[in-house]
Write an enzyme that holds these catalytic residues in place. Structure first.
Site, short mmCIF file in Angstrom:
data_model
loop_
_atom_site.label_atom_id
_atom_site.label_comp_id
_atom_site.label_asym_id
_atom_site.label_seq_id
_atom_site.Cartn_x
_atom_site.Cartn_y
_atom_site.Cartn_z
N GLY A 219 48.98 17.90 67.16
CA GLY A 219 49.32 19.01 67.89
C GLY A 219 48.86 20.18 67.78
O GLY A 219 49.01 21.16 68.06
N TYR A 312 50.14 41.35 26.43
CA TYR A 312 49.34 42.46 26.81
C TYR A 312 49.87 43.06 28.05
O TYR A 312 50.13 42.47 29.17
CB TYR A 312 47.94 42.54 26.68
CG TYR A 312 47.13 41.41 27.37
CD1 TYR A 312 46.83 41.89 28.71
CD2 TYR A 312 47.20 40.11 27.19
CE1 TYR A 312 46.37 40.81 29.34
CE2 TYR A 312 46.56 39.24 27.78
CZ TYR A 312 46.10 39.27 29.17
OH TYR A 312 45.37 38.69 29.87
N GLY A 326 41.70 35.10 36.67
CA GLY A 326 41.70 36.36 35.87
C GLY A 326 40.54 36.49 34.88
O GLY A 326 40.80 37.29 33.95
N HIS A 330 34.32 43.10 31.85
CA HIS A 330 34.97 44.42 31.86
C HIS A 330 34.97 45.27 30.62
O HIS A 330 34.58 44.76 29.65
CB HIS A 330 36.67 44.32 32.07
CG HIS A 330 37.34 43.73 30.97
ND1 HIS A 330 37.68 44.49 30.06
CD2 HIS A 330 37.92 42.31 30.91
CE1 HIS A 330 38.58 43.63 29.16
NE2 HIS A 330 38.85 42.41 29.62
N CYS A 348 38.19 36.93 28.59
CA CYS A 348 37.41 37.72 29.63
C CYS A 348 35.99 38.06 28.55
O CYS A 348 36.10 37.84 27.28
CB CYS A 348 37.85 39.10 29.93
SG CYS A 348 39.14 38.90 31.27
N ASN A 350 34.54 40.87 27.01
CA ASN A 350 34.59 42.29 26.74
C ASN A 350 33.26 42.89 26.53
O ASN A 350 32.55 42.32 26.00
CB ASN A 350 35.48 42.37 25.46
CG ASN A 350 36.85 42.01 25.49
OD1 ASN A 350 37.59 42.16 24.53
ND2 ASN A 350 37.45 41.84 26.87
#
Length: 401
Positions: A219, A312, A326, A330, A348, A350
């Site tokens: 449907g 953090y 994430g 950066h 990450c 850095n």
């Protein structure tokens, strides 16, 4: 359209001209053969219900040519259509509405000028629910060579094959590729390439999501057609090594930047649910998702309690997002002395302020970042992990295979 058709066709019928018909049929002396009467066939046939509004209405004449066609809705509004060059087939060119009633009246004329008529009344389907496709690639934008074509449906799709058939990709130059379903609502398309290869730079891409009038099962029907076009820009590939702690950026094969970094410190910690959370920077092929001038990063967003020694909560500058969970490039001026020397992040990359700002300014969505040398891996659903799936496995994700 229907009115114009009737006027044009009737002007050339000579239906009252005895001379025009002499010799074509019975000459009254028994020497000729009668010309068969014309017939008219209409699809959908009268009484049809639950007709897809995406299917055209077709009127065909046999033994003659169409002289008039009228397709109207319940309010009497004409629906437009086109007539074939031989004037034997009329096809609606305007999509119908859902849960509507329509009427068709048509006539045809044979070579003797004799007319035949037909009518049809039908109704279109009433959907139980609608789904709208959201095209994730912005119209008119330029992306990097790793950008997949992405469609998100706002409902779970029961009949993925029907939905996939409604998604049409065209590229210039022409490139072979395939859709692959990420889950019940998301489907991606990428080109077939050798390992380590991506879109050719400069490719023009267009996606038509022609879902209106498409039954996607149980449907659920397509709500609205969507379209987007975009361009693939220069090839930019950043290659990072956990052994050297350097990221080298290449544009069309030539190195344009060498950035020392500090990556994930490694190991695992448990979140508040008892799940292991990786502190490695993942290895594999990542695709730039977007860039953010400032990013609010908190360990609580991935289940780490505030009293945990690894907790953090901070704002960082010049974020280039690589995964949905994430992982970013950066700025991290607090540990700049460790860049190129030691891993110290929670996963990450850095970078120095200068390198992070450069990446933020020069990397666009779709550009490639490849990490090597860590035990954690980039998966299909960790950001745009499409390129970490080999081609044979990717094609198996298509509902048409």
């Amino acid at each position: 359209m229907a009115t114009g058709l009737a006027a044009t066709m009737l002007a050339g019928c000579n239906s009252g001209d005895d001379k025009a018909s002499a010799g074509k049929g019975d000459d009254g002396l028994g020497g000729g053969k009668p010309v068969p009467a014309a017939t008219v066939a209409i699809t959908p046939t009268t009484g049809s219900g639950k007709v897809s509004p995406g299917d055209p209405v077709v009127v065909k004449a046999t033994g003659g040519t169409l002289s008039a066609v009228s397709l109207t809705n319940a309010a009497g509004k004409q629906v437009s259509g086109t007539l074939s060059k031989d004037k034997k087939t009329w096809t609606s060119s305007e999509k119908l509405g859902y849960d509507k009633k329509y009427s068709v009246a048509a006539s045809a004329t044979n070579p003797d000028g004799k007319k035949a008529a037909a009518k049809s009344s039908f109704s279109t389907v009433k959907p139980g629910n609608f789904t709208l496709p959201y095209l994730q690639n912005g119209n008119g934008k330029t992306y990097g060579v790793g950008e997949p074509i992405m469609v998100h449906f706002d409902e779970k799709i029961p009949d993925k094959a029907a939905a996939e058939k409604a998604l049409k990709v065209t590229t210039s130059p022409a490139i072979e590729g395939s859709w692959s379903w990420i889950n019940d609502q998301d489907v991606h398309w990428r080109p077939k390439t050798e390992a380590g290869k991506y879109w050719p730079a400069g490719t023009k891409v267009t996606l038509h999501a022609d879902v209106y009038g498409v039954n996607m099962g149980k449907g659920l029907w397509g709500q609205e057609d969507r379209k987007t076009s975009f361009t693939i820009g220069d090839q930019i590939i950043a290659k990072a090594s956990n052994s050297s702690l350097h990221m080298k950026v290449y544009k069309n094969g030539s190195m344009i930047r060498d950035m020392p970094f500090s990556g994930g410190k490694g190991g695992y910690i448990q979140d508040k649910y008892g799940n292991n959370v990786s502190l490695w920077t993942p290895s594999g092929t990542m695709v730039v998702m977007d860039t953010e001038r400032k990013v609010h990063m908190t360990s609580s967003s991935w289940g780490i309690a505030k009293d945990n020694p690894q907790a953090y909560d901070l704002w960082v500058d010049y974020g280039t997002r690589l995964t949905g969970d994430g992982i970013y490039l950066h700025a991290a001026p607090w540990n700049e002395g460790l860049h190129g020397v030691q891993n110290d992040s929670h996963g990450c990359f850095n970078l120095s302020n200068a390198d992070a700002e450069w990446a933020y300014s020069h990397l666009r969505p779709g550009d490639i970042v490849i990490m090597s040398g860590t035990p954690d891996k980039v998966t299909l659903t960790r950001g745009y992990g499409d390129w970490n799936v080999d081609w044979d496995q990717w094609v198996k994700g298509s509902a048409l295979n």
